[in-house]
Design a protein around this motif. Structure first.
Motif, short mmCIF file in Angstrom:
data_model
loop_
_atom_site.label_atom_id
_atom_site.label_comp_id
_atom_site.label_asym_id
_atom_site.label_seq_id
_atom_site.Cartn_x
_atom_site.Cartn_y
_atom_site.Cartn_z
N GLY A 3 11.65 -29.02 -59.27
CA GLY A 3 12.57 -29.69 -59.16
C GLY A 3 12.97 -30.95 -59.56
O GLY A 3 14.23 -31.62 -60.76
N SER A 4 11.55 -31.64 -59.32
CA SER A 4 11.57 -32.78 -59.74
C SER A 4 11.74 -33.54 -61.21
O SER A 4 11.30 -34.59 -61.50
CB SER A 4 11.35 -34.14 -59.07
N GLU A 5 11.65 -32.55 -61.76
CA GLU A 5 11.24 -32.62 -63.73
C GLU A 5 11.82 -31.89 -64.44
O GLU A 5 11.14 -32.00 -65.05
CB GLU A 5 9.38 -31.88 -63.41
N ARG A 6 12.84 -31.89 -63.54
CA ARG A 6 13.56 -30.46 -64.89
C ARG A 6 14.78 -30.70 -65.17
O ARG A 6 15.74 -31.31 -64.02
CB ARG A 6 13.32 -28.95 -64.03
N VAL A 7 15.02 -30.54 -65.87
CA VAL A 7 17.44 -31.13 -66.54
C VAL A 7 17.65 -30.14 -67.06
O VAL A 7 16.75 -29.67 -68.30
CB VAL A 7 17.83 -32.43 -66.91
N CYS A 91 19.08 -36.89 -57.96
CA CYS A 91 18.49 -35.37 -57.63
C CYS A 91 16.99 -35.38 -57.41
O CYS A 91 16.40 -34.32 -56.65
CB CYS A 91 18.76 -34.42 -58.60
N HIS A 92 16.51 -35.83 -58.57
CA HIS A 92 15.30 -35.87 -58.80
C HIS A 92 14.44 -36.25 -57.35
O HIS A 92 13.03 -35.57 -56.95
CB HIS A 92 14.81 -36.06 -60.43
N ASP A 95 13.82 -33.89 -54.99
CA ASP A 95 13.41 -32.18 -55.79
C ASP A 95 13.99 -31.17 -55.99
O ASP A 95 14.18 -29.83 -55.46
CB ASP A 95 12.31 -31.30 -54.69
N THR A 97 17.26 -29.59 -58.75
CA THR A 97 17.50 -29.29 -59.99
C THR A 97 18.87 -29.71 -60.49
O THR A 97 19.70 -29.59 -59.81
CB THR A 97 16.85 -28.85 -60.82
N TYR A 188 14.29 -36.41 -70.97
CA TYR A 188 14.09 -35.63 -69.98
C TYR A 188 12.86 -35.00 -70.95
O TYR A 188 12.85 -34.47 -70.96
CB TYR A 188 15.25 -35.20 -69.50
#
Length: 309
Positions: A3-7, A91-92, A95, A97, A188
């Motif tokens: 989740g730390s990489e996604r938007v 959020c990131h 972890d 999303t 992002y």
């Protein structure tokens, strides 16, 4: 992908079902939270008329940036940009999303893209505001069209605040207002934008039904209750669709039926403009709003975006 990489962003016109889809996506992802990108849902007490997610929906997954402003405060897209990016960063860091949801292309792009806001000059803005007061909205929109046709095409003739802001920016920068808008290039790297596709005739019916339900749920009483809180002093809140029309009714300028019909008409025009602006964004994965497997399609689009497909 953690989740730390996604938007994820869920966009589309009013009454397309964005809030519901955002919650369902968050549920399926398991570790996800909703971030509001609707300028009017920032306001405390403006619940019915902005179609905020219900208390039950907000209890299912955490929601951010709802009820953060008093109705007397002015919503600034620049300030909102920072608030929303901070919420996404939070959020990131955990972890989780973030699922951004909203119907304003400007607010959504302010969060996602490389959008920088020019400075302001109170004297210049005051002068243009005075011109608007003296000449009227139509004349000033025509002035904007002469100076920057592309900006005028994107700004509704009744949106006096944005007209004044555009003229201010043009004077301060010496460039078209639209030159401040970036390309479709997100800050992002792992972004999926999902759009809800609703046929226009269906959307018109849904919008009328929504407004009728708002009235049945006590929309007029909501506006009346906000008067002692300073609703009419709020430059942004008082001009929201429905609120502006009900205020006119409460002041005897139109009947309640006229206010309701004006809200339906105005909302339909607004929804068409929302859809038109979003259609320009080539990154959006458009999904049929009524599909039985809507969430599966959304997750599939997210998977394809992750793989670059």
């Amino acid at each position: 992908m953690p989740g730390s990489e996604r938007v994820v962003a869920v966009v589309g016109p009013t009454a397309s079902g964005k809030s519901s889809l955002a919650v369902r996506i968050a549920q399926r992802l398991g570790s996800a939270e909703v971030v509001n990108a609707d300028s009017m849902q920032l306001y405390r007490g403006m619940d019915i008329g902005t179609a905020k997610p219900t208390a039950a929906e907000r209890a299912i997954v955490p929601h951010h940036l709802f009820d953060v402003l008093d109705v007397t405060e002015t919503a600034s897209v620049a300030e909102f940009q920072q608030l929303a990016r901070d919420a996404i960063a939070d959020c990131h860091a955990r972890d989780v999303t973030p699922v951004l949801v909203g119907g304003s292309a400007l607010y959504v792009r302010a969060v996602l893209d490389r959008l920088e806001f020019p400075g302001t000059d109170p004297a210049v803005r005051a002068r243009w505001a005075g011109e608007l007061e003296r000449r009227g909205k139509s004349a000033m929109h025509a002035e904007l069209a002469r100076r920057d046709p592309a900006a005028a095409a994107q700004i509704h003739p009744s949106n006096d605040r944005r007209i004044v802001r555009a003229l201010e920016v043009i004077e301060l920068t010496g460039e078209p207002f639209t030159a401040t808008m970036p390309g479709y290039d997100s800050i992002y790297p792992h972004l999926t934008i999902l759009g809800l596709d609703v046929p226009r005739d269906v959307l018109d019916v849904r919008l009328a039904e929504r407004v009728e339900q708002m009235w049945a749920d006590g929309f007029v009483d909501e506006v009346r209750a906000l008067l002692p809180q300073g609703l009419e002093d709020g430059l942004t809140a008082s001009r929201a669709l429905g609120y502006q029309q009900i205020l006119a009714h409460l002041h005897g300028q139109m009947t309640e039926d006229e206010a309701r019909e004006a809200t339906i008409t105005g909302t339909r025009k607004f929804a068409r403009r929302q859809d038109r602006l979003f259609r320009k964004d080539p990154r959006i994965h458009w999904l049929p709003y009524a599909a039985d497997d809507l969430v599966d399609q959304a997750l599939d689009a997210m998977g394809r975006a992750r793989l670059g497909g």
